[in-house]
Design a protein around this motif. Structure first.
Motif, short mmCIF file in Angstrom:
data_model
loop_
_atom_site.label_atom_id
_atom_site.label_comp_id
_atom_site.label_asym_id
_atom_site.label_seq_id
_atom_site.Cartn_x
_atom_site.Cartn_y
_atom_site.Cartn_z
N ILE A 229 0.84 -1.21 0.00
CA ILE A 229 0.00 0.00 0.00
C ILE A 229 0.87 1.26 0.00
CG2 ILE A 229 -1.65 1.34 1.36
CD1 ILE A 229 -2.87 -1.30 2.29
N VAL A 230 1.89 1.27 0.85
CA VAL A 230 2.79 2.43 0.91
C VAL A 230 3.50 2.62 -0.43
CG1 VAL A 230 4.88 3.36 1.98
CG2 VAL A 230 3.12 2.28 3.40
N GLY A 231 3.98 1.51 -1.02
CA GLY A 231 4.68 1.61 -2.30
C GLY A 231 3.78 2.11 -3.41
N VAL A 232 2.55 1.61 -3.45
CA VAL A 232 1.61 2.04 -4.49
C VAL A 232 1.31 3.53 -4.36
CG1 VAL A 232 -0.75 1.81 -5.35
CG2 VAL A 232 0.57 -0.23 -4.82
N ILE A 233 1.04 3.98 -3.15
CA ILE A 233 0.74 5.40 -2.94
C ILE A 233 1.95 6.26 -3.32
CG2 ILE A 233 0.23 7.15 -1.19
CD1 ILE A 233 -1.40 5.06 0.29
N PHE A 234 3.15 5.78 -2.96
CA PHE A 234 4.38 6.54 -3.28
C PHE A 234 4.54 6.72 -4.78
CE2 PHE A 234 8.96 6.62 -4.21
CZ PHE A 234 9.34 7.74 -3.47
N VAL A 235 4.34 5.65 -5.54
CA VAL A 235 4.50 5.72 -7.00
C VAL A 235 3.35 6.48 -7.64
CG1 VAL A 235 4.64 4.37 -9.12
CG2 VAL A 235 5.91 3.65 -7.11
N GLN A 236 2.12 6.24 -7.15
CA GLN A 236 0.96 6.92 -7.73
C GLN A 236 1.05 8.44 -7.57
OE1 GLN A 236 -0.51 4.76 -9.72
NE2 GLN A 236 -2.55 4.73 -8.88
N GLN A 237 1.69 8.89 -6.50
CA GLN A 237 1.82 10.32 -6.25
C GLN A 237 3.09 10.91 -6.87
OE1 GLN A 237 -1.34 10.62 -5.36
NE2 GLN A 237 -0.94 12.00 -3.65
N LYS A 266 3.19 12.29 -14.42
CA LYS A 266 3.12 11.30 -13.37
C LYS A 266 3.96 10.07 -13.73
CE LYS A 266 -0.57 10.55 -11.10
NZ LYS A 266 -1.91 10.14 -10.67
N VAL A 267 4.59 9.49 -12.73
CA VAL A 267 5.36 8.27 -12.94
C VAL A 267 4.46 7.16 -13.44
CG1 VAL A 267 6.79 6.51 -11.82
CG2 VAL A 267 7.05 8.92 -11.21
N ASN A 268 3.26 7.09 -12.88
CA ASN A 268 2.27 6.12 -13.34
C ASN A 268 1.05 6.89 -13.82
OD1 ASN A 268 0.81 3.78 -13.85
ND2 ASN A 268 0.12 3.58 -11.73
N GLY A 269 1.18 7.48 -15.01
CA GLY A 269 0.09 8.31 -15.53
C GLY A 269 -1.14 7.52 -15.92
N LEU A 370 8.24 3.61 -18.21
CA LEU A 370 8.85 2.28 -18.03
C LEU A 370 9.00 1.95 -16.56
CD1 LEU A 370 10.20 -0.23 -19.21
CD2 LEU A 370 12.36 1.04 -19.27
N SER A 371 9.43 2.94 -15.77
CA SER A 371 9.56 2.72 -14.32
C SER A 371 8.21 2.40 -13.70
CB SER A 371 10.15 3.97 -13.65
OG SER A 371 11.40 4.29 -14.20
N GLY A 372 7.17 3.17 -14.09
CA GLY A 372 5.84 2.91 -13.56
C GLY A 372 5.30 1.57 -13.99
N LEU A 376 4.20 -1.51 -11.59
CA LEU A 376 2.88 -2.12 -11.65
C LEU A 376 2.97 -3.64 -11.80
CD1 LEU A 376 0.77 0.26 -13.94
CD2 LEU A 376 0.49 -0.10 -11.49
N SER A 377 3.91 -4.07 -12.64
CA SER A 377 4.08 -5.52 -12.87
C SER A 377 4.53 -6.22 -11.60
CB SER A 377 5.09 -5.75 -14.00
OG SER A 377 4.69 -5.11 -15.18
#
Length: 432
Positions: A229-237, A266-269, A370-372, A376-377
């Motif tokens: 959860i922390v990792g997802v929020i970090f990347v999503q933001q 965004k990293v994960n647009g 690519l990083s995002g 995700l993968s």
């Protein structure tokens, strides 16, 4: 936090939107328990459900409606698959679709109508395949003495349920809060969480031989979920800011421009859309294989194409990466962005306007996308591997995919509420 919730209820329009969304979700949950006529519900036991890995993830997305074979059994997946197909065809595959995609709002309405028609067709195919697959799985006891007419009738009922869910999602998008389709999937996943917790509790405490080891396992599971959860929020933001400088312009006696700003990339647009697309596309051949389940090739597809099998996992990762790039560049066109900057007198320091600017934006977007996509993968497959190693109950399907969708939809919805509050000079969840 409590003050923010209080502020939400002070805004009449926002309050109505939230209440409307909750009402639609209530209708959705009620429909999830309405069985399809002519189906023998006695065959649906917990033991059988736990052993059905083929449909486990789809059942999670539907909030348990699939294993109850309700009118919403196939959920919203046909709509998602249809959206994927229409968007792919809009990439200059069908000139008319590509033309509509460039027409703005009017073109979007035409493509949306084509997507609806595609949903009905795919819903009939998936409904027919699901009915046959489930009936065979339960030794033809689910629909006793089933005929082709019975299968067609059930497929029509399931398709009608999908069409109704599609309409509910559009109503949430228009009159509620958040993206309607994503919110419905979010609600289905959240509704399945209590049953997953109950299954883990039964397996690790009620039927456990060593309580101490069970406690350690549960603690490790909780820590892993919190870390995800922390990792997802970090990347999503996460945002990559490209600086932009606007030249000064003299219009009459006034001077305009001259300010500095930035382009937030965004990293994960693409958000959680690539994961939903990948799951939907990966499950489609499995559904088709249900029509010929006695054939060797169909059995091979059903055995190897599931996302927790090696081949299925590789395809799953490839699809997530591909759809991340596809959806990101559909949303953000570097050429159009560079042209718009040039028209307004804007430029990126050190980069010439025009084609060099679009090339630079494309290069930056490719790197961060690519990083995002890799993130995700990893988030999607690591919980699957972790669940296998931890020997979790087979009916527990709350993995990385589900967590990505839940967190992504929650963040997007919070941002929409945040925007509404800021417009009315209230503090929101994020900005303090």
């Amino acid at each position: 936090m409590f003050k923010t919730v209080s502020n939400i209820w002070k805004v009449e329009d926002l309050r109505k939107r939230i209440l409307f969304t909750l009402f639609i979700l209530l209708v959705y949950r009620i429909g999830s328990f309405i069985p399809v006529p002519g189906v023998n519900k006695d065959v649906f036991t917990q033991t059988d459900q736990a052993g059905s890995e083929l449909f486990g993830l789809l059942n999670t997305f539907s909030g348990g409606a699939l294993f109850q074979f309700s009118i919403f059994a196939i959920g919203i997946m046909p709509y998602i698959t249809s959206s994927i197909i229409v968007q792919l065809l809009s990439m200059d595959v069908i000139p008319k679709f590509a033309e509509w995609a460039k027409e703005g709002e009017n073109g979007k309405r035409k493509l949306a109508q084509i997507t609806r028609y595609g949903t009905i067709v795919l819903g009939l195919v998936q409904g027919f395949g699901t009915a046959i697959g489930f009936n065979r799985q339960y030794q033809y006891d689910m629909i006793p003495g089933a005929t082709v007419t019975d299968y067609i009738m059930i497929a029509i009922i399931l398709t009608a349920g999908t069409a109704f869910l599609m309409w509910l999602g559009e109503q949430i998008t228009e009159r509620g809060i958040g993206n309607g389709i994503s919110v419905l999937i979010f609600a289905g996943i959240v509704a399945a969480i209590p049953s997953h917790i109950r299954s883990i509790y039964t397996a690790e405490f009620v039927d456990a031989s060593n309580i101490f080891l069970s406690i350690i396992k549960v603690v490790v599971i909780v820590i892993a979920i919190v870390a995800i959860i922390v990792g997802v929020i970090f990347v999503q933001q996460g945002i990559r800011k490209i600086p932009v400088q606007y030249a000064k312009r003299v219009v009459g006696r006034k001077m305009y421009g001259g300010q500095s700003t930035h382009i937030p990339l965004k990293v994960n647009g693409a958000g959680v859309i690539p994961v939903i697309f990948a799951v939907s596309l990966l499950m489609f051949p499995v559904t088709i294989a249900n029509f010929w389940s006695t054939h060797a090739w169909a059995s091979w597809v059903q055995t190897h194409m599931y996302y927790d099998k090696p081949l299925g996992m590789v395809l799953y990762v490839i699809l997530i990466i591909a759809f991340t790039f596809f959806y990101t560049f559909v949303q953000i066109n570097p050429v159009q962005m560079a042209d718009q900057m040039k028209k307004n007198g804007g430029y990126i320091p050190g980069i010439r306007p025009g084609k060099p600017t679009s090339s630079y934006i494309t290069r930056v977007m490719s790197r961060i996308t690519l990083s995002g996509a890799i993130f995700l993968s990893l988030i999607s497959i690591l919980p699957v591997l972790f669940g296998t190693l931890a020997d979790l109950p087979r009916d527990v399907k709350l993995g990385g995919t589900s967590l990505l969708i839940v967190i992504g939809v929650a963040l997007d919805t919070m941002k929409q509420i945040e925007t509404q509050l800021i417009k009315r000079h209230y503090k929101g969840f994020i900005n303090k």
